[in-house]
Scaffold this active site. Structure first.
Site, mmCIF file in Angstrom:
data_model
loop_
_atom_site.group_PDB
_atom_site.id
_atom_site.type_symbol
_atom_site.label_atom_id
_atom_site.label_comp_id
_atom_site.label_asym_id
_atom_site.label_seq_id
_atom_site.Cartn_x
_atom_site.Cartn_y
_atom_site.Cartn_z
ATOM 1 N N LYS A 27 0.807 -1.223 0.000
ATOM 2 C CA LYS A 27 0.000 0.000 0.000
ATOM 3 C C LYS A 27 0.838 1.269 0.000
ATOM 4 O O LYS A 27 0.385 2.304 -0.488
ATOM 5 C CB LYS A 27 -0.987 -0.032 1.157
ATOM 6 C CG LYS A 27 -2.066 -1.056 0.897
ATOM 7 C CD LYS A 27 -3.079 -1.143 1.986
ATOM 8 C CE LYS A 27 -3.936 -2.379 1.793
ATOM 9 N NZ LYS A 27 -3.249 -3.623 2.222
ATOM 10 N N GLU B 57 -2.069 6.840 7.879
ATOM 11 C CA GLU B 57 -2.670 7.838 6.988
ATOM 12 C C GLU B 57 -3.730 8.660 7.709
ATOM 13 O O GLU B 57 -4.210 8.280 8.784
ATOM 14 C CB GLU B 57 -3.246 7.191 5.732
ATOM 15 C CG GLU B 57 -4.381 6.255 5.989
ATOM 16 C CD GLU B 57 -4.916 5.610 4.711
ATOM 17 O OE1 GLU B 57 -4.151 5.476 3.746
ATOM 18 O OE2 GLU B 57 -6.082 5.252 4.699
ATOM 19 N N HIS C 229 -14.615 -1.248 10.711
ATOM 20 C CA HIS C 229 -13.911 -1.099 9.432
ATOM 21 C C HIS C 229 -14.059 -2.294 8.507
ATOM 22 O O HIS C 229 -13.306 -2.441 7.570
ATOM 23 C CB HIS C 229 -12.430 -0.772 9.648
ATOM 24 C CG HIS C 229 -12.278 0.495 10.415
ATOM 25 N ND1 HIS C 229 -12.412 1.728 9.843
ATOM 26 C CD2 HIS C 229 -12.082 0.710 11.736
ATOM 27 C CE1 HIS C 229 -12.281 2.648 10.765
ATOM 28 N NE2 HIS C 229 -12.082 2.073 11.931
ATOM 29 N N ARG D 5 -7.100 -8.654 -6.258
ATOM 30 C CA ARG D 5 -7.730 -9.974 -6.121
ATOM 31 C C ARG D 5 -9.223 -9.820 -6.391
ATOM 32 O O ARG D 5 -9.717 -8.717 -6.545
ATOM 33 C CB ARG D 5 -7.542 -10.475 -4.686
ATOM 34 C CG ARG D 5 -8.019 -9.426 -3.675
ATOM 35 C CD ARG D 5 -8.104 -9.939 -2.267
ATOM 36 N NE ARG D 5 -8.121 -8.878 -1.287
ATOM 37 C CZ ARG D 5 -9.184 -8.183 -0.902
ATOM 38 N NH1 ARG D 5 -10.359 -8.425 -1.438
ATOM 39 N NH2 ARG D 5 -9.090 -7.227 0.013
#
Lengths: 478, 156, 478, 156
Positions: free
Chosen positions: C117, C201, C236, C295
């Site tokens: 990421k 982030e 989440h 994926r």
């Protein structure tokens, strides 16, 4: 509309389909059982189960006074007739109207005008829709039939006024065949539909059977839901249907023309429900009005799959005066391709009915398969009902994908204990002209896929069947 | 297996581990069964598995287009079907019309009678050339499936 | 491609979905069983069953050397990893590439660039795609995380580099929460993905989670298959997804913008398989690149339902260098609306996992329902695996119809013996702001539907459950 | 039924025709079961029917958000669940961290321990104000579902 009590006067897969839609819309689905079928699988989806006394079809699903009594006893608000039986019977829809019961179907005038094929032709003519030459009304005698045949030229088709689904229908190549068959078709008409009157019309060679789905509400909105090609037939009964039509293909002007013509027919009788306008299309792409079926049709799922429109739910909403799920013709678009194979309890070579008891049933399907059926292990198919026991439907992004899916699904559809037309469907799906989409209603007769059904399975297939019997006491959770 | 045979025999023996051993014309074949998540599967090699559909005892094996009766005991899992010269009802129904009578000569493909079943009038045709013998039905008679209505004998 | 032997290194519903696609395309689907799950239900759809020795996930689905050995033994041509496990593991895709085995997923470079990421953010930036502020690479220590947090401002999100599906992810409101959570998130990352590295982030409040499905082949053709809205989340993790996004709604310019931005991201890494570009969208409709999942995704079915594109089959075709089922971006259109409810073995109020044994399972669904699952009576949900046991998917002509169908389907989904989130889904579907399509990822936290789950069922519901136990010896055919 | 009850009793008697008669707080309710096409259905009035899902014996009844144990025999079909003051594992897992020890005072909603299960670290919070007693777990310990880890006693 919510909470309304709706009686389903039908059985099998269509009773299941209707019950699903009623449940989804918040209505009470009420199913029937008869003395001939005391534990029918369609009750699985019905919220209430009531007894319709009697064993034969005539004493149950066709017995109007008995059904009217049941409606009173169980405080019924509406009736869904399914297809066949009383779905296009003008006396029944009138009897319901007289009692203020909602008939989930068109208004009695539309049933009367379109349900009667002789009158419907006249209606179509007046609406400027081309019709196949033939008798303008009921043909009372064999002499009259011969007279018309001589006028319009042979071959001609003898058909029951009240018929549909290919029953009560026979082509005659000459005067002598008319004489041989007239009485037999009358007998079939009487026993299947309770009404013996016949029609005569010109028999078009190698035609395409293409029909347009209509959906209309009670506020004068009439929409088409595009067309279906139903040209793969045996004995004038459809066995494979596709949407959209491979014959119309990418000819969008022709598609628009036939669909709008169908809407014109429906508008001519103030149509206000789900219905189907059937056309014959010649190889020159000219099409003729054949008849309008004022009911939900066996092959409705392929239209649902490609357009996303739930025809049965919308038919119910229309009957109760509710707005449809969409507002404009432009809201309905075709996405991809769908195909339906009718799975019948019949010999795959002779295509004759083969009733019996289903002892084994398993499915292993790819994604994109819908199987509308009433099969369970132990289900006995009696000669009283239609040999169709299920509809195997595939949807794909295009015709090639839909065929790929349905072909694989056939391998995963195991029905043991009776003969079925599954081996015939395999041959057709592997056959070149079908794969190319080049076929007319003469396909079965001319290409003869039934001659290529393997005469016997290999010995391993028999070992598997023996194993399924010998291993029956193994247990397991099922 | 001779593809032309109308009758054949499979000797069956149950071995431990849900294995069936078949013997046909001297050749042995093993088939294993497993139960998984409530469903039954079979395999001939222990690697490739397929679903086993059947549930409930069945005395009749149905091939694509033919029906075999299963015999147990003295001829374990023997299978037998009728020949082309026997007119056996494939379904219960009613004889609507008889076009021929005992002793009449018929040609293969000729319509012998009309049987009404499942709302259809079905033309039953002769499967062989010959002479009608042992006619055991009359017009209007209701018949069960598997009923031998008549035989066609080659008397030439 | 036909006849290729493909090993599915996964279990549950996704192994079933993959096997279906392999079978349909004429490949050999090979499934595995482990010592922890000797009779997994996914084998139902696999043509061959092989033993992957070991019990824990680390010793089976995550054990690369053991899997490579299995591939050799069983002469495997290709591998489908499903989602989770090794689906985005660069070592695995490299090991397969080294042996010449087809990995059904993107090329190793794309897995490397997008699977990581930190690097993916850099790639997106270079392609001119806006990204959420945060660390530019792996954050090795709690001190570094705190430093970045102080730079970009709180709240911040700690996330596993190798993560996905909301696992290994935790928001921190201030420096002290970063210190409290860093080690725990590292532990979760290690145990879930075998790789402990973390990212930091900026945490955007009340955002929409909107993602775009990508489908690309090996000839440089990269298409989008429109967007999904996945904003209904708990901890989440997505629990409800919709396609198309109700937040984007009829804003076709925004839809075009986000979809084409996703294609740009995919093109930047030479993407050549099915994948998903995830964005965060603020209430101002500005969107930021979040990550790309290289994926097939849990929620892929809703895209399949509205576009008619079989994503799994096309992913397999792409991997073997075959052309896709369609040729141009214009061939893909949205029809109607689809919704997916994730059915989880969890307490509907606390939303904590509740493993156990399913003793009863029945479904009574309306038309238009797809239930991708691995449930059967007797199925034991162990704490080793994700609590998601099924995905209830509805497609309708519009959002209202899809909601009508899925709401009715919930009533017909009976799972006995374990707690499930079915009662929570019912509350959400009946809740006004959800029905209107007005919700962000803060929905569960702010609207709190979990507080309105009825605390107990009525006594009749208990009587029914007692009856199902007491009547167990009744028999019947099942 | 008192909605606040954590325990209740249903007397059950099997009557002919697959009818169960329940007695709860003196009130009798009948429930009929039918088997149709291999599936079981129940009805309270013989007209409206619904599917019965369960298969296999189950000692535990699961409500929306609570689990009841079923007792048979001397208290037929009695149902009982744990109170708010008992910390019972809802799932098998591993105790990763204990924030409190025996005798500590805890407030309702306070995190008492972290249980790792199904790949998630779950904060287990106190369901009531009180003092921790009978702590029977330590860090690193694996526990089964339904295990009483500790109790919170109101000692004020």
């Amino acid at each position: 509309m919510k909470g309304k009590r709706v009686l389903i006067i039908n059985r099998g897969e269509i009773a299941i389909r209707v019950a699903k839609a009623l449940n989804e819309l918040g209505l009470v689905s009420i199913g029937v059982w008869t003395d001939n079928e005391t534990e029918p699988p369609h009750l699985e989806f019905c919220q209430e189960w009531v007894h319709l006394e009697g064993a034969s079809n005539r004493d149950t699903y066709l017995d109007i006074p008995k059904i009217m009594k049941l409606i009173e006893t169980h405080k019924i608000d509406g009736v869904h007739p399914g297809y066949g039986f009383l779905s296009e019977n003008r006396e029944f829809s009138q009897a319901l109207a007289d009692k203020g019961i909602t008939f989930i179907g068109p208004n009695p005038t539309a049933v009367y005008k379109m349900g009667d094929k002789a009158i419907s032709k006249q209606v179509a003519k007046e609406a400027g829709v081309p019709v196949v030459p033939g008798s303008t009304g009921e043909v009372g005698s064999v002499e009259e039939a011969v007279k018309i045949g001589n006028e319009i030229g042979y071959p001609i088709l003898l058909k029951a006024v009240a018929g549909g689904g290919g029953k009560g229908m026979r082509p005659c190549a000459n005067e002598s065949e008319v004489k041989d068959n007239f009485a037999a078709v009358q007998r079939e008409a009487l026993s299947s539909f309770g009404y013996a009157a016949l029609l005569v019309e010109k028999y078009i060679l190698n035609p395409h059977h293409i029909e347009v789905q209509i959906l209309a509400d009670k506020n004068g909105n009439i929409f088409h839901v595009f067309e279906r090609e139903c040209s793969i037939q045996r004995r004038h009964q459809k066995i494979i249907e596709e949407a959209p039509s491979p014959f119309i293909g990418t000819d969008e002007a022709l598609r628009k023309d036939i669909c709008e013509t169908a809407v014109r027919c429906a508008r001519a009788v103030g149509y206000d429900s789900a219905g189907t306008v059937e056309f014959i299309m010649g190889e020159d792409k000219k099409f003729y009005f054949l008849e309008m079926n004022t009911r939900i049709q066996v092959e409705h799922p392929i239209t649902e799959e490609v357009t996303g429109v739930d025809l049965v739910a919308n038919m119910i909403k229309a009957a109760f005066g509710e707005p449809l799920d969409f507002k404009a013709q432009e809201d309905i678009r075709i996405q991809g391709h769908a195909i339906e194979l009718r799975i019948c309890a019949e010999d795959p070579v002779t295509m004759l009915p083969a009733p019996g008891k289903i002892v084994g049933f398993e499915t292993t399907f790819p994604q994109g398969i819908r199987f509308d059926h009433c099969i369970y292990p132990g289900f006995t198919i009696t000669p009283d009902f239609d040999p169709m026991i299920g509809k195997l439907i595939a949807k794909g992004l295009n015709r090639e994908v839909a065929l790929r899916k349905v072909r694989n699904a056939l391998e995963g559809l195991l029905i043991d204990g009776i003969k079925t037309n599954i081996p015939l469907h395999k041959v057709i799906l592997d056959e070149e002209s079908f794969r190319k989409g080049h076929y007319s209603t003469a396909y079965i007769e001319k290409v003869r896929p039934q001659d290529r059904v393997p005469p016997k399975e290999d010995i391993k297939a028999f070992m598997v069947k023996v194993a399924s019997i010998e291993m029956n006491n193994l247990g397991g959770e099922a | 297996m001779n593809q032309e045979m109308d009758e054949f025999f499979l000797d069956v023996e149950l071995r431990p581990g849900k294995v069936l051993e078949f013997t046909s014309e001297g050749k042995k074949t093993q088939l294993q069964v497993k139960v998984l998540a409530g469903k039954k599967y079979y395999s001939f090699d222990g690697i490739a598995w397929k679903k086993l559909a059947a549930l409930g005892v069945n005395e009749v094996l149905v091939s694509n287009s033919e029906t075999f009766k299963v015999y147990r005991g003295y001829k374990p899992s023997g299978l037998h079907k009728g020949g082309a010269g026997a007119l056996i009802t494939q379904m219960p129904g009613k004889v609507v019309k008889l076009f021929k009578k005992e002793g009449d000569t018929v040609a293969k493909g000729e319509t012998v009678l009309i049987l009404e079943a499942m709302k259809m009038e079905n033309e039953i045709k002769a499967g062989a050339d010959g002479v009608l013998r042992n006619v055991s039905v009359k017009e209007g008679q209701a018949v069960e499936a598997g009923f031998l209505m008549m035989e066609i004998q080659d008397e030439k």
